[in-house]
Design an enzyme around this catalytic site. Structure first.
Site, mmCIF file in Angstrom:
data_model
loop_
_atom_site.group_PDB
_atom_site.id
_atom_site.type_symbol
_atom_site.label_atom_id
_atom_site.label_comp_id
_atom_site.label_asym_id
_atom_site.label_seq_id
_atom_site.Cartn_x
_atom_site.Cartn_y
_atom_site.Cartn_z
ATOM 1 N N TYR A 199 -10.291 -8.272 2.370
ATOM 2 C CA TYR A 199 -10.013 -7.160 2.522
ATOM 3 C C TYR A 199 -10.517 -6.370 1.400
ATOM 4 O O TYR A 199 -9.818 -6.535 0.104
ATOM 5 C CB TYR A 199 -8.697 -6.734 2.666
ATOM 6 C CG TYR A 199 -8.198 -5.346 2.833
ATOM 7 C CD1 TYR A 199 -8.859 -4.561 3.981
ATOM 8 C CD2 TYR A 199 -7.331 -4.515 2.262
ATOM 9 C CE1 TYR A 199 -8.608 -3.202 4.000
ATOM 10 C CE2 TYR A 199 -7.039 -3.467 2.377
ATOM 11 C CZ TYR A 199 -7.428 -2.774 3.391
ATOM 12 O OH TYR A 199 -7.089 -1.582 3.711
ATOM 13 N N TYR A 212 1.429 -6.311 11.550
ATOM 14 C CA TYR A 212 1.452 -6.448 10.156
ATOM 15 C C TYR A 212 2.485 -5.724 9.329
ATOM 16 O O TYR A 212 2.890 -5.897 8.715
ATOM 17 C CB TYR A 212 -0.047 -6.455 9.792
ATOM 18 C CG TYR A 212 -0.221 -6.549 8.103
ATOM 19 C CD1 TYR A 212 -0.130 -7.847 7.551
ATOM 20 C CD2 TYR A 212 -0.144 -5.589 7.306
ATOM 21 C CE1 TYR A 212 -0.093 -7.996 6.292
ATOM 22 C CE2 TYR A 212 0.153 -5.865 5.992
ATOM 23 C CZ TYR A 212 -0.135 -7.075 5.485
ATOM 24 O OH TYR A 212 0.037 -7.212 4.110
ATOM 25 N N HIS A 213 2.039 -4.083 9.703
ATOM 26 C CA HIS A 213 2.693 -3.163 8.871
ATOM 27 C C HIS A 213 4.142 -2.891 9.415
ATOM 28 O O HIS A 213 4.721 -2.498 8.523
ATOM 29 C CB HIS A 213 1.996 -2.181 8.825
ATOM 30 C CG HIS A 213 0.671 -2.072 8.692
ATOM 31 N ND1 HIS A 213 -0.321 -2.545 9.499
ATOM 32 C CD2 HIS A 213 -0.231 -2.129 7.710
ATOM 33 C CE1 HIS A 213 -1.783 -2.564 9.306
ATOM 34 N NE2 HIS A 213 -1.397 -2.436 7.861
ATOM 35 N N LYS A 216 6.246 11.489 -2.446
ATOM 36 C CA LYS A 216 5.316 10.650 -2.807
ATOM 37 C C LYS A 216 3.898 11.594 -2.928
ATOM 38 O O LYS A 216 3.526 12.169 -1.938
ATOM 39 C CB LYS A 216 4.878 9.657 -1.534
ATOM 40 C CG LYS A 216 5.979 8.501 -1.472
ATOM 41 C CD LYS A 216 5.520 7.759 -0.676
ATOM 42 C CE LYS A 216 4.339 6.936 -0.651
ATOM 43 N NZ LYS A 216 4.064 5.857 -1.765
ATOM 44 N N ASP A 262 -1.293 8.360 -0.375
ATOM 45 C CA ASP A 262 -0.648 7.029 -0.005
ATOM 46 C C ASP A 262 0.468 7.108 0.946
ATOM 47 O O ASP A 262 1.301 7.874 0.658
ATOM 48 C CB ASP A 262 -0.245 6.421 -1.360
ATOM 49 C CG ASP A 262 0.570 5.243 -1.326
ATOM 50 O OD1 ASP A 262 0.433 4.687 -0.356
ATOM 51 O OD2 ASP A 262 1.529 5.032 -2.039
ATOM 52 N N HIS A 296 2.318 4.510 1.961
ATOM 53 C CA HIS A 296 3.275 3.472 2.033
ATOM 54 C C HIS A 296 4.648 3.880 1.358
ATOM 55 O O HIS A 296 4.699 3.835 0.440
ATOM 56 C CB HIS A 296 2.946 2.275 1.345
ATOM 57 C CG HIS A 296 1.705 1.666 1.713
ATOM 58 N ND1 HIS A 296 0.204 2.027 1.627
ATOM 59 C CD2 HIS A 296 1.515 0.588 2.663
ATOM 60 C CE1 HIS A 296 -0.394 1.332 2.227
ATOM 61 N NE2 HIS A 296 0.228 0.218 3.053
#
Lengths: 660, 326
Positions: A12, A166-167, A534, A538, A540
């Site tokens: 990645y 995945y996430h 945040k 981003d 996350h």
């Protein structure tokens, strides 16, 4: 038996500019990588051009900026797309990046029919975990459906959607939740495709066969083997029973994998190598559920951006597994194992029960709030177990003594620094590109795009026309924003609490902290109020959500603003809300741009007395720079003890209050 | 920033110029429970009490998850566009265990950074889902500074009544496909709202059904204000203009029917009564002649906060002497 073919090996990657990323790709391919995995930067993922104000500091940080076909052509210069297998981690703007990819292939003289690769294109996990969504659920699902129906007809070997579990795991999902919610996402997507009426029965079965998954593999690798077996069986049954797919080949569970990055540690980072190896075993040992493509993180990801050498080390792990070991030489080594079968059954049963629960809500979209809350609760539980030592992480909460590491001395020489000039170079290139294009064609192409968006016609042909006309990512995004509106995903933190399940030392510490928070409130005259947000693009948000939940449970009033905030929004909130402390979380590497901007803004507003603390993947050199600029504290992944972080934040707020 | 500049007494003129830093400081002061700060807060309220109230106070209430914040976001945009000064008060529940609270509504509101919009979140603290004392005071402060105030509360029964004690216009937000409507009708919550908004009405069939249900629930009663039921969507901005217009129409109705002043005078009495109860208790309230006494008092002397505070201090001294002697 004949030796099985190895999986597609990728890394990645992508950063700075299309030019720099192209060099990196060619280097990686020369080392034996067999496919590409493109990381896009956050502005590209959220449909903004590099010169949009919200893109400041984010350009080229977590991936490559692609604003127009010129960037895409440069990204794949000298890489024949007809022979490449390219995976693109792109979601809200997937239709657009796929259009650019197709147009680039056409300009290389390649027939798009033969293109191979994957667009991630799973919006639901963006709402739940990753945060780079743009549009509300309905139009988002429609865009996904459009890319599926288009590729089935025109690019039959393309994987239009990688449904991501995945996430979900990164957001805290247990194996059961990971399987269940990913299946629910796949159902939402396929239901939309079927309802669109764009495909006949046989074509629809083909579309089902093109759905692939992107999974996570954690350190409990035996359980992971069972998870994948359960996943595979459930997918087979679901596609047969719900969608009536008769051809077993089209019901096959196909997936790519990135092994877990969440549990990679900043402390003794060399320990991450054995972790990565074991996690890779979880997705390769069982032949029947072996991954189709793999990418491995680098040992130093918790420190910052990996260098080419770090990525090479991870590629070598894949190559050793595939070419040195004998794992590809056997039939499925778990077939007939009672133990594996029992565990598989257990996960399967529980996951299906959870799928049915979500279906009772009316499907994954209607259940978003519920699912998000379940994930945050699971993650909170994980953090709690690490804090109490119930879950051991070697080098972090046990066996912490270490000899000096020759690999990493604590400075930033062991990570890649993105050249700050890259953003300027990218913007200059973008402006030059805009100046030389045919404006009339751009206007016409955008009008056609709008019309397709409104009418419900497939978005792909209009997008490909835009790509050739020189439309930019920001223009494509803005046009659809105007038609579809924008979405704000649930935060899931309201109903979650750490307190009720806490026993033992952490509970005692939390209780003591609460008493202290009450005392500080008496000194301050009102409850301790903090702002958690945040800045930047981003998405996350797991870390920020955990801090918010724990602060609340420590008795603070927490203004939680979520993701994608501009410095201005943060400053306005800090002022209006009368907070005693501002906590910022940044994982995209743009901290050196965004944090000083916020500090300056606070000072300009006469709010320079409000302390600011920052958490994120922040190399020590940068942390020092931030502290010099006026940040009160910097927390990094090695600060895992929540009560200690919180108590430290209270110290900061109290000190400031005393000096006020 | 030095201590001296921060402790500078609040200038009313800065508040009236809508300087948001001054407004924030004033709200901080209202929240501050330290005695000397309470004294200053009362003085500030007294100074304001004699000034006009230009604001239309709109309460937006409804169950969790119906999209109140997104709806408010749309209303903020319209008010800001019209050049109005906007105050937003958002209330979130507090945790009973820890006393902490998550104030998350702000994240769902798009606030144009340079427009005169002031947004403050409050924890409900001891008022389950309703308005805390501090939130009440903040609204009474903001009424003098804003053209429109939007109050967001989670509708769980208590707060609908609370919101009626402070808002000129109450909008109840519901969504189709939920059992909330029936619950509301049963719980008598339908008495409170002046306007009903069925949000998430992009799905027209369900929305139409919900609108019909609500309309049926309301049609039993006769009122001078025929309460509108609107199908809207905050996400796609559908019929928000109509909602905005209905809110304005209700305000117009209150003024032309000459009920606005009465409503506000009652609200003021209610608030002072609850403050008297807080400071002096039942005996104190009786000594002041109950609600009627407060009403008369307020008519003669709107700026009573300082006096109340002094009275409270007096009672505290009496209490001290009694305990001391015992």
């Amino acid at each position: 038996m004949k030796k099985d073919a190895p999986w597609v090996m990728r890394t990645y990657s992508g950063h700075s500019t299309a030019r720099a990323s192209n060099e990196l790709y060619r280097l990686n391919l020369s080392k034996g990588q067999t496919g590409l995995s493109v990381a896009f930067d956050l502005p590209t993922q959220t449909g903004y051009d590099s010169d949009h104000p919200i893109a400041r500091g984010e350009v080229g940080k977590v991936g490559v900026p692609v604003c127009h076909i010129g960037d895409m052509e440069m990204l794949f210069a000298g890489i024949p797309l007809g022979q490449m297998n390219t995976s693109m981690t792109i979601n809200a703007t997937a239709a657009w990046l796929l259009a650019l990819y197709i147009a680039t292939a056409e300009r290389q003289g390649v027939d798009p029919k033969g293109l191979q690769g994957t667009t991630q294109n799973d919006i639901i996990k963006e709402y739940l975990s990753r945060g780079t969504y743009i549009f509300p659920p309905e139009p988002s699902l429609r865009l996904i459906s459009d890319t599926i129906t288009y590729t089935v007809a025109h690019i039959p070997k393309w994987n239009p959607v990688n449904v991501c579990s995945y996430h979900l795991q990164e957001a805290g999902a247990t194996p059961v939740q990971e399987v269940a919610y990913a299946l629910c996402s796949a159902i939402a997507i396929l239901d939309t495709v079927r309802a669109s009426g764009q495909l006949g029965e046989a074509e629809f079965a083909e579309a089902v066969g093109r759905i692939s998954f992107f999974v996570n593999s954690g350190i409990r690798f035996i359980e992971e083997v069972c998870k994948l077996r359960a996943f595979s069986q459930l997918w087979d049954e679901l596609t047969r029973d719900r969608y009536g797919v008769t051809d077993p080949k089209l019901r096959r569970f196909r997936y790519g994998v990135q092994v877990n990055s969440l549990n990679l540690t900043e402390a003794q980072p060399e320990n991450n190598i054995p972790r990565i190896v074991l996690e890779a075993l979880g997705v390769t040992l069982s032949k029947n559920v072996r991954c189709r493509a793999m990418q491995l993180p680098a040992w130093n990801e918790a420190l910052g951006l990996p260098r080419p050498w770090d990525q090479q080390w991870s590629l070598r792990i894949q190559q050793i597994l595939a070419y040195e070991t004998d794992i590809l030489e056997y039939e499925d080594i778990f077939d007939g194992s009672r133990v594996i079968e029992a565990k598989t059954d257990e996960i399967k049963r529980a996951a299906w029960a959870e799928v049915e629960r979500v279906m009772e809500f009316g499907g994954v979209i209607a259940a978003l709030d519920y699912i998000k809350e379940q994930l945050v609760a699971s993650h909170t539980e994980r953090v709690r177990r690490i804090n109490t030592g119930e879950q051991i992480i070697v080098g972090v909460n046990k066996f912490t003594e270490t000899a000096p590491s020759p690999l990493y001395t604590g400075d930033s020489s062991a990570i890649l620094k993105v050249d700050e000039a890259a953003e300027r170079e990218q913007i200059a290139r973008l402006r030059a590109f805009r100046a030389q294009r045919n404006q009339a064609e751009v206007t016409a192409a955008l009008a056609a795009l709008r019309e397709a968006a409104v009418s419900g016609a497939n978005i792909m042909p209009a997008s490909i026309r835009c790509a050739h006309a020189g439309v930019t990512t920001g223009e494509w995004g803005q046009t659809l924003r105007e038609v579809f509106g924008e979405f704000r995903a649930p935060t899931g933190i309201r109903g979650v609490t750490v307190a009720s399940r806490n026993e033992g030392p952490v509970a005692t510490q939390l209780e003591a902290l609460r008493a202290r928070v009450r005392r500080v409130a008496d000194t301050l005259g009102r409850p301790l109020k903090v702002l958690i947000g945040k800045p930047g693009l981003d998405g996350h948000s797991n870390g920020a959500e955990q801090i918010a939940v724990w602060c609340r449970d420590a008795g603070m009033e927490v203004v939680y603003e979520g993701i994608r905030l501009t410095p201005e929004q943060i400053i306005n909130s800090a002022r209006d809300e009368g907070v005693h402390l501002v906590g910022l979380s940044i994982l995209s590497g743009s901290h050196l741009r965004l944090v000083p901007e916020i500090l300056a803004g606070l000072r300009d507003e006469g709010l320079g007395h409000i302390p600011v603390v920052v958490g994120g993947i922040i190399p020590e050199d940068d942390a020092e720079q931030l502290r010099r600029a006026g940040v009160a504290r910097v927390y990094t992944p090695k600060d895992f003890e929540m009560v200690r972080i919180l108590s430290d934040m209270v110290d900061v707020a109290e000190t400031v209050a005393e000096h006020a | 920033m030095t201590a001296t500049t921060r402790r500078r007494p609040l200038e009313i003129s800065a508040l009236l110029r809508f300087e948001r830093q001054a407004i924030a400081a004033a709200v901080n002061l209202l929240e501050d429970r330290r005695p000397e700060r309470q004294e200053q807060a009362r003085a500030l309220l007294d100074e304001l009490a004699v000034l006009p109230v230009p604001a239309h106070v709109v309460g937006i209430t409804g169950p969790p998850g119906v999209g109140k914040s997104s709806l408010i976001s749309r209303l903020i945009a319209r008010a800001a566009q019209a050049g109005k000064r906007v105050g937003v008060v958002a209330v979130d529940p507090s945790s009973k265990v820890s006393g902490g609270a998550l104030l998350g509504d702000r994240g769902r509101m798009h606030v144009p950074p340079h427009a005169p919009v002031f947004v403050r979140s409050f924890a409900a603290r001891d008022r389950l889902g309703g308005l805390s004392r501090e939130a009440f005071s903040a609204v009474f402060l903001l009424r003098h500074l804003c053209d429109v105030i939007l109050i967001e509360t989670v509708g769980v029964g208590q707060s609908e009544t609370d919101i009626a004690h402070i808002a000129d216009t109450v909008v109840l937000v519901v969504q189709p496909f939920s059992g909330d409507l029936l619950q509301f009708i049963k719980a008598g919550v339908m008495e409170v709202p002046d306007i009903l908004a069925v949000n998430k009405a992009d799905d027209t069939t369900l929305a139409r059904k919900a609108v019909a249900e609500v309309t049926a629930a309301l049609s039993l009663e006769r009122r001078s204000w025929a309460r509108p039921v609107l199908a809207v969507s905050a996400t796609t901005d559908l019929h928000i203009d109509a909602l905005d217009a209905a809110i304005a129409a209700h305000y117009h109705h209150l003024r032309t029917a000459h009920v606005l002043d009465t409503r506000r005078a009652e609200q003021m009495v209610e608030w002072v009564v609850s403050e008297v109860m807080y400071e002096l208790g039942r005996v104190g309230l009786a000594a002041l002649g109950g609600s009627t006494g407060i009403h008369t008092l307020l008519e003669r002397q709107p700026a009573t906060w300082g006096a109340l505070r002094r009275l409270a201090a007096l009672v505290q001294r009496v209490e001290y002497r009694v305990t001391g002697e015992l």
